[in-house]
Design a protein around this motif. Structure first.
Motif, PDB file in Angstrom:
ATOM      1  N   ARG A   6       0.957  -1.181  -0.054  1.00  0.00           N
ATOM      2  CA  ARG A   6      -0.120   0.129  -0.106  1.00  0.00           C
ATOM      3  C   ARG A   6       0.676   1.141   0.101  1.00  0.00           C
ATOM      4  NH1 ARG A   6      -5.598  -0.498   0.971  1.00  0.00           N
ATOM      5  NH2 ARG A   6      -6.174  -2.464   1.646  1.00  0.00           N
ATOM      6  N   PHE A  42       2.323   2.034  -3.512  1.00  0.00           N
ATOM      7  CA  PHE A  42       1.389   2.700  -4.473  1.00  0.00           C
ATOM      8  C   PHE A  42       0.715   3.951  -3.800  1.00  0.00           C
ATOM      9  CE2 PHE A  42       2.323  -1.239  -6.936  1.00  0.00           C
ATOM     10  CZ  PHE A  42       2.216  -0.615  -7.981  1.00  0.00           C
ATOM     11  N   LEU A  43       1.043   4.261  -2.710  1.00  0.00           N
ATOM     12  CA  LEU A  43       0.367   5.369  -2.138  1.00  0.00           C
ATOM     13  C   LEU A  43       0.378   6.728  -3.014  1.00  0.00           C
ATOM     14  CD1 LEU A  43      -1.427   6.464   0.254  1.00  0.00           C
ATOM     15  CD2 LEU A  43       0.717   7.095   1.452  1.00  0.00           C
ATOM     16  N   GLY A  44      -0.835   7.300  -3.273  1.00  0.00           N
ATOM     17  CA  GLY A  44      -0.678   8.391  -4.064  1.00  0.00           C
ATOM     18  C   GLY A  44      -0.783   8.071  -5.511  1.00  0.00           C
ATOM     19  N   GLU A 104      -2.359   5.041  -6.733  1.00  0.00           N
ATOM     20  CA  GLU A 104      -3.002   3.641  -6.678  1.00  0.00           C
ATOM     21  C   GLU A 104      -3.457   3.083  -8.030  1.00  0.00           C
ATOM     22  OE1 GLU A 104      -3.574   6.159  -4.595  1.00  0.00           O
ATOM     23  OE2 GLU A 104      -3.418   5.593  -2.521  1.00  0.00           O
ATOM     24  N   PRO A 133     -18.567   5.030  -9.309  1.00  0.00           N
ATOM     25  CA  PRO A 133     -18.555   4.605  -7.894  1.00  0.00           C
ATOM     26  C   PRO A 133     -18.079   3.378  -7.487  1.00  0.00           C
ATOM     27  CG  PRO A 133     -20.824   4.832  -8.695  1.00  0.00           C
ATOM     28  CD  PRO A 133     -19.985   5.130  -9.861  1.00  0.00           C
ATOM     29  N   PHE A 134     -17.924   2.540  -8.475  1.00  0.00           N
ATOM     30  CA  PHE A 134     -17.640   0.995  -7.923  1.00  0.00           C
ATOM     31  C   PHE A 134     -16.075   0.684  -8.460  1.00  0.00           C
ATOM     32  CE2 PHE A 134     -21.825   0.968  -9.503  1.00  0.00           C
ATOM     33  CZ  PHE A 134     -22.651   0.752  -8.380  1.00  0.00           C
ATOM     34  N   ARG A 135     -15.299   1.933  -8.440  1.00  0.00           N
ATOM     35  CA  ARG A 135     -13.881   1.774  -8.881  1.00  0.00           C
ATOM     36  C   ARG A 135     -13.278   1.371  -7.756  1.00  0.00           C
ATOM     37  NH1 ARG A 135     -12.123   7.134 -11.803  1.00  0.00           N
ATOM     38  NH2 ARG A 135     -12.679   7.672  -9.729  1.00  0.00           N
ATOM     39  N   GLN A 136     -12.491   0.420  -7.808  1.00  0.00           N
ATOM     40  CA  GLN A 136     -11.742  -0.147  -6.681  1.00  0.00           C
ATOM     41  C   GLN A 136     -10.299  -0.446  -6.971  1.00  0.00           C
ATOM     42  OE1 GLN A 136     -13.485  -3.725  -4.805  1.00  0.00           O
ATOM     43  NE2 GLN A 136     -13.388  -4.549  -6.726  1.00  0.00           N
ATOM     44  N   LEU A 137      -9.516  -0.574  -5.712  1.00  0.00           N
ATOM     45  CA  LEU A 137      -8.198  -1.087  -6.081  1.00  0.00           C
ATOM     46  C   LEU A 137      -7.879  -2.149  -6.585  1.00  0.00           C
ATOM     47  CD1 LEU A 137      -6.748   0.094  -2.589  1.00  0.00           C
ATOM     48  CD2 LEU A 137      -6.687   1.442  -4.392  1.00  0.00           C
ATOM     49  N   THR A 156      -5.985  -4.887  -6.233  1.00  0.00           N
ATOM     50  CA  THR A 156      -4.975  -5.211  -5.314  1.00  0.00           C
ATOM     51  C   THR A 156      -3.924  -6.226  -5.916  1.00  0.00           C
ATOM     52  OG1 THR A 156      -6.647  -6.804  -4.621  1.00  0.00           O
ATOM     53  CG2 THR A 156      -6.331  -4.722  -3.173  1.00  0.00           C
ATOM     54  N   MET A 181      -1.290  -4.295  -7.865  1.00  0.00           N
ATOM     55  CA  MET A 181      -0.498  -3.634  -7.032  1.00  0.00           C
ATOM     56  C   MET A 181       0.494  -4.354  -6.260  1.00  0.00           C
ATOM     57  SD  MET A 181      -3.090  -1.251  -5.990  1.00  0.00           S
ATOM     58  CE  MET A 181      -2.211  -0.092  -4.713  1.00  0.00           C
TER      59      MET A 181
END
Lengths: 347, 269
Positions: B102, B105-107, B109, B116-120, B122, B125
């Motif tokens: 985390r 990739f902070l800042g 990502e 609205p369903f956009r997510q990481l 993971t 990353m």
């Protein structure tokens, strides 16, 4: 860890950890254990506690703490406090009631105005924090006292009484009551819709925290604001947003309370802000920020819900509740710290 | 990796004044692909002024600063970063309680999904972090472990790997070994040399430890009171020579002469 292990250039797969360790590493591990203990305790001490209807009462009690506590937990992970949350709930109910009875005559409009009002309180808290660079404890202590005074003073001024008029006859009441304060039948037991919303908010908050960019930023902003700023995280916006989220959660609970009781006692809500914070801390939030979970706050609220009702079912004096909350808070903090220290060491 | 001999960064007679104070003058410096340039100097010698100019924190007053043979004046670090010039400061810009991947990739990502369903993402990353760290020969047992539990050297390396992953061609390392023990310093130095050699990164290595500098450096610049005291490639230097300049050059040898040749009684009086 030795130097040699640091620099082995082979490609190796990371070993997944045992489930036991993974669970222990979660911030809410201590609260889960605590919830089980408290449940077993009252199960043994208070026979009425064993019924399903008692369980739904406990859940309802927990939801009235848990709805603001989820937002407060996110705010604490973001490194800030909000002491104004308790009276903000009352202020928001009052706003909805007054805007409707004194100005617009329609509860939908009143509820909407109250939402704007609650978000504005949150934004004001955040803005003051950014502008004055004071600790959020001080800033929100200020807004807490101001709101507490305003709640009672304005209510007396407008109604000549410490409570507002009954709103059950106003237009829009039925539809809004269905949305915010209805009951659902599950088997033979009635379940308040507040419980459903609460669980929904906890799930949503967990998803945001662990699976979105904003969630990553919340952890970073609370953990080390300077570092977060250095890599381009909009620290100020995140903090103001979190305060507004607390404002929203206060509004939501206030709507539930308003449409359950129809009137508002202007002096209510004082002290609840500490319950929200306590629920978050019992649930694993660090006082210093950067660590915690939404599920933890729910477990914390559940523990308090069980304690409130359990004391009644066990036929003890209700004043014991406060004692339990205090003892639980101390115990939970010690246990959480211990678990975290172990989890961080054992890799 | 193919090396181009054209310099990425070139400083010609660069100087900086704070009001009447002449903090830096006449610095010439060239950074090429795969080369480690060490900048040494005592406190207040002008090291931080120099790296602040290179990293874009403020602009120079005299001379020329060329990037890819084009004259530049930076007004923010972001401009330098966009040209691939990244600084890793001692604070490292890491969040101790946040897991390694985390932090990485902070800042910046990686997200997938819509609206609205956009997510990481993971998976992506996590894999990218793992690949980048392993490419540099760093094996962490668990990318989920908080950065705060890593050793000082590992933390330093994670910060450097992050800068390289996000497109740094020139890395400015501000005293990366200053707070580290011997073993941890070794880890970082090995990594710095590797980054330059294997990935063709131009490194500007700021330190006041001549031993560390001599281990990895291709070119050495010693600053003293805002001026260049020594500017030499590795071939023209020995460690003793470097230490001599670093320790204050002729000033110190005069002192040594004084201390060892003068009669004790006279020095006390």
């Amino acid at each position: 860890m030795t130097e040699k292990a640091d620099t082995v250039p082979l490609r190796q797969q990371y070993q997944p950890q045992s489930y036991w360790k993974q669970i222990l590493k979660r911030p809410e591990a201590g609260a889960l254990g605590g919830a089980i203990l408290v449940f077993v305790f009252f199960w043994l001490m208070a026979p009425p506690f064993r019924q399903f209807s008692a369980f739904t009462t406990v859940l309802y009690q927990a939801s009235t703490i848990g709805i603001p506590a989820v937002a407060v937990a996110l705010l604490m992970i973001g490194g800030e406090f909000d002491l104004s949350a308790g009276v903000a709930v009352t202020a928001s109910s009052l706003a909805a009631s007054m805007f409707t009875t004194q100005l617009f005559g329609n509860l939908w409009v009143g509820a909407f105005c109250a939402l704007i009002f609650a978000l504005a309180i949150g934004a004001l808290n955040g803005w003051l924090l950014i502008r004055t660079k004071l600790h959020s404890f001080l800033v929100t202590l200020g807004t807490f006292l101001m709101l507490q005074g305003l709640n009672i003073a304005i209510t007396k001024l407008v109604t000549g009484n410490v409570a507002t008029r009954d709103i059950s006859g106003m237009p829009g009441f039925d539809s809004l009551q269905t949305i915010f304060a209805s009951n659902i039948m599950v088997g033979h037991a009635q379940i308040s819709i507040a419980i459903v919303y609460w669980l929904l908010f906890v799930a949503l908050a967990t998803w945001v925290l662990l699976r979105t960019k904003v969630g990553n930023w919340i952890f970073a902003v609370g953990g080390q604001g300077e570092s977060a700023r250095a890599v381009g995280v909009p620290v100020k916006q995140v903090k103001i947003g979190l305060f507004m989220l607390v404002g929203f959660s206060c509004w939501f609970l206030s709507m539930h309370l308003l449409f359950s009781y129809n009137t508002v006692q202007s002096g209510a809500g004082i002290g609840n802000e500490l319950l929200y914070i306590a629920a978050s801390v019992v649930g694993g939030c660090l006082m210093t920020g950067g660590y915690g979970s939404a599920v933890g706050s729910a477990l914390g609220a559940f523990i308090f819900g069980m304690t409130t009702e359990g004391v009644i079912y066990a036929d003890w004096d209700p004043d014991w509740f406060q004692f339990f909350v205090g003892a639980m808070l101390l115990l939970a903090t010690v246990v959480n710290t211990w678990i975290r220290a172990r989890a961080m060491k054992g890799k | 990796m193919a090396r181009s001999e054209t310099p990425i960064i070139q400083l010609k007679g660069v100087g900086k004044n704070y009001g009447n104070v002449n903090a830096l003058r006449g610095v010439n410096l060239t950074v090429r692909q795969g080369e480690v340039t060490c900048i040494l100097g005592d406190n207040g010698a002008g090291k931080s002024t120099l790296i602040s100019i290179i990293a874009g924190l403020f602009a120079h007053d005299e001379g020329e600063y060329l990037v890819d043979e084009k004259a530049r004046r930076f007004s923010s670090p972001r401009e330098a970063l966009n040209l691939g010039i990244a600084a890793v400061y001692q604070t490292l810009a890491l969040v101790p309680l946040l897991p390694v991947w985390r932090n990485f990739f902070l800042g910046s990502e990686i997200v997938r999904g819509w609206g609205p369903f956009r997510q990481l993402d993971t998976r992506k990353m996590w894999d990218a972090t793992q690949d980048e760290l392993q490419r540099m020969g760093i094996n962490l047992e668990d990318l989920e472990q908080p950065v705060g539990t890593l050793s000082g050297g590992q933390r330093q390396v994670v910060a450097i790997a992050r800068a390289i992953h996000f497109g740094a061609r020139v890395l400015i390392l501000d005293e990366p070994t200053a707070a580290l023990g011997v073993a941890q310093s070794g880890l970082v130095l090995r990594y710095v040399a590797q980054a330059a050699r294997d990935q063709g990164i131009g490194v500007i290595f700021i330190t006041h430890n001549p031993h560390h500098a001599f281990l990895v450096g291709d070119h050495f610049i010693v600053l003293s009171r805002g001026e260049v005291e020594l500017d030499a490639p590795r071939a023209d230097l020995t460690l003793d020579n470097l230490m001599f300049h670093m320790a204050g050059g002729t000033g110190l040898s005069t002192l040594e002469h004084e201390l060892h040749s003068a009669p004790p009684a006279a020095t006390v009086a």
